[in-house]
Design an enzyme around this catalytic site. Sequence first.
Site, PDB file in Angstrom:
ATOM      1  N   LYS A  82       0.873  -1.176   0.000  1.00  0.00           N
ATOM      2  CA  LYS A  82       0.000   0.000   0.000  1.00  0.00           C
ATOM      3  C   LYS A  82       0.910   1.227   0.000  1.00  0.00           C
ATOM      4  O   LYS A  82       1.923   1.248   0.710  1.00  0.00           O
ATOM      5  CB  LYS A  82      -0.879  -0.029   1.249  1.00  0.00           C
ATOM      6  N   SER A 157      -9.659   2.077   2.938  1.00  0.00           N
ATOM      7  CA  SER A 157      -8.728   2.813   2.100  1.00  0.00           C
ATOM      8  C   SER A 157      -7.715   1.928   1.364  1.00  0.00           C
ATOM      9  O   SER A 157      -7.098   2.386   0.410  1.00  0.00           O
ATOM     10  CB  SER A 157      -7.959   3.842   2.931  1.00  0.00           C
ATOM     11  N   SER A 181      -9.915  -0.274   7.187  1.00  0.00           N
ATOM     12  CA  SER A 181      -9.340  -0.202   5.841  1.00  0.00           C
ATOM     13  C   SER A 181      -8.670  -1.454   5.301  1.00  0.00           C
ATOM     14  O   SER A 181      -8.259  -1.466   4.142  1.00  0.00           O
ATOM     15  CB  SER A 181      -8.343   0.949   5.760  1.00  0.00           C
TER      16      SER A 181
HETATM   17  N1  GLN Z   1     -13.267   4.425   6.405  1.00  0.00           N
HETATM   18  C1  GLN Z   1     -12.554   4.892   7.558  1.00  0.00           C
HETATM   19  C2  GLN Z   1     -12.126   6.319   7.350  1.00  0.00           C
HETATM   20  O1  GLN Z   1     -12.436   6.860   6.353  1.00  0.00           O
HETATM   21  C3  GLN Z   1     -11.396   4.002   7.885  1.00  0.00           C
HETATM   22  C4  GLN Z   1     -10.165   4.285   7.092  1.00  0.00           C
HETATM   23  C5  GLN Z   1      -8.992   3.458   7.523  1.00  0.00           C
HETATM   24  O2  GLN Z   1      -9.129   2.455   8.216  1.00  0.00           O
HETATM   25  N2  GLN Z   1      -7.817   3.926   7.154  1.00  0.00           N
HETATM   26  O3  GLN Z   1     -11.491   6.913   8.163  1.00  0.00           O
END
Ligand code: GLN
Length: 497
Positions: A82, A157, A181
């Site tokens: 990532k 994400s 995420s």
């Molecule tokens: N969807 C969540 C957010 O927008 C989690 C994102 C994540 O785990 N990095 O913050």
Amino acid sequence: MSTRQLHDMGVAELGRALAAKSVSSVEATQAFLARAKADAHGAFLVVDEDAALASAKAADAKRGAGVEGSDHPLLGMPIAHKDIFVTTESPTTAGSKMLQGYRSPFDATVVARLKAAGAVSLGKLNCDEFAMGSANENSAYGVVTNPWDAARVPGGSSGGTAAAVAARLVPAATGTDTGGSIRQPASFTGTTGIKPTYGVCSRFGMIAFASSLDQAGTIAHSAEDCALMLSAMSGFDERDATSVQRPPQDFHAQMLQARPGASASRPLEGLRIGLPKEFFPAALAADVGGRVREALAQMEKLGATLVDVSLPRTELSIPVYYIIAPAEASSNLSRFDGVRYGHRAAKYDDLLDMYKKSRSEGFGPEVKRRIMIGAYVLSHGYYDAYYLQAQKIRRMIADDFQACFQQCDLIAGPVAPTVAWKLGEQGDDPVKAYLADIFTLPGSLAGLPGMSVPAGLGDGGMPVGLQLLGNYFAEGALLHAAHALQQATDFHLQRPK
Ligand code: GLN
């Protein structure tokens, strides 16, 4: 061995083929590189062919020499990262224009450990900007599409990670999970993902979003593949103040550890799986609820007992998370000021104007929204009402889990309330996406380990994920349960056309 056979393999299977020398790392790397270069999903931001082939050659040489480490299950294994992990070989952007072209002088600890194990990085994977999002639509480098249906999002994400694994561009890849995420994109793409207990993987070199929540993990094709990846990625690191001090863990051996009283047909004998009633609300999409219950019925057949539990503050996890995460983000992102690294505006009047223009130009709309929310909830006069209150409820949420774990060994439910939605479907309403995080946020706030395990297909032929949550450091138990399910079913083998 044909290319088709190679890319069909997961980490464990390809590792066995590499160990048996029925395929070389160079051959495997070339097969996946060809697919990564033809990526039709926007998953890869950078394919680093030269570096990958050089590492593959080195891995083959190491195996040939039979030196220490030449029997590591990840030696010569193609993977990808990532783009939130800093790497020396490829640029690191965190999905942001702010870091366009940025090159780190060092590797993140997770990257360095996988490299030391002999894994071959093919490049960097798209993600939501600074890991803020649930659909990969917040990347400055374009959307990622879901390999099951190109009109749908892959989740986020870690959307590039999930799409790359689902499309078999790479057998496994790293991700991060702050509020879901890893689990949510794994659920949306029919892949298997694990987010370990907070502190198990080092955050050193992982670009910070919300430091008290950020945790590295992996997405792959099976629990077994995840176990192999996680064993190599994790471990104490003195450069991360919240890294947990304990000896290196062999999660693969823990996954294989038989339960007392278990038999071949009932590997989950005696395992109590708690189903929080709040994870099965009336509004839960019927396809998601149906697939999750069917997977749980399979686990029952394998010997598990299902028990009703309650996590009464599940709904509160949304406002709590969307106060704490932006608060920490607003502080973490203050370092991107255009001075030492990152985007700097071309024209400005004075220092203050340089900061303003650089940040206005560099950050995308969702990141700006979070910085503003975070600055607000931390500001004088509002700190007690928002941030402090959120911290108190966060503790209560963690306590609720401990009360549940008096009655059960693992907790299960859906990962997300629906299957992957269509690109653009959320429109301009960020709250819609925030609400869809409801089932992943409680475990994140408590710092617990969690997995998404494929549970079959729902509406539109889209994958549904079963979420399994464990108590602190119960990664072995989680992997064991997921592995048992995967040994008995083929949900994780279903793949996009
Ligand atoms: N969807 C969540 C957010 O927008 C989690 C994102 C994540 O785990 N990095 O913050």
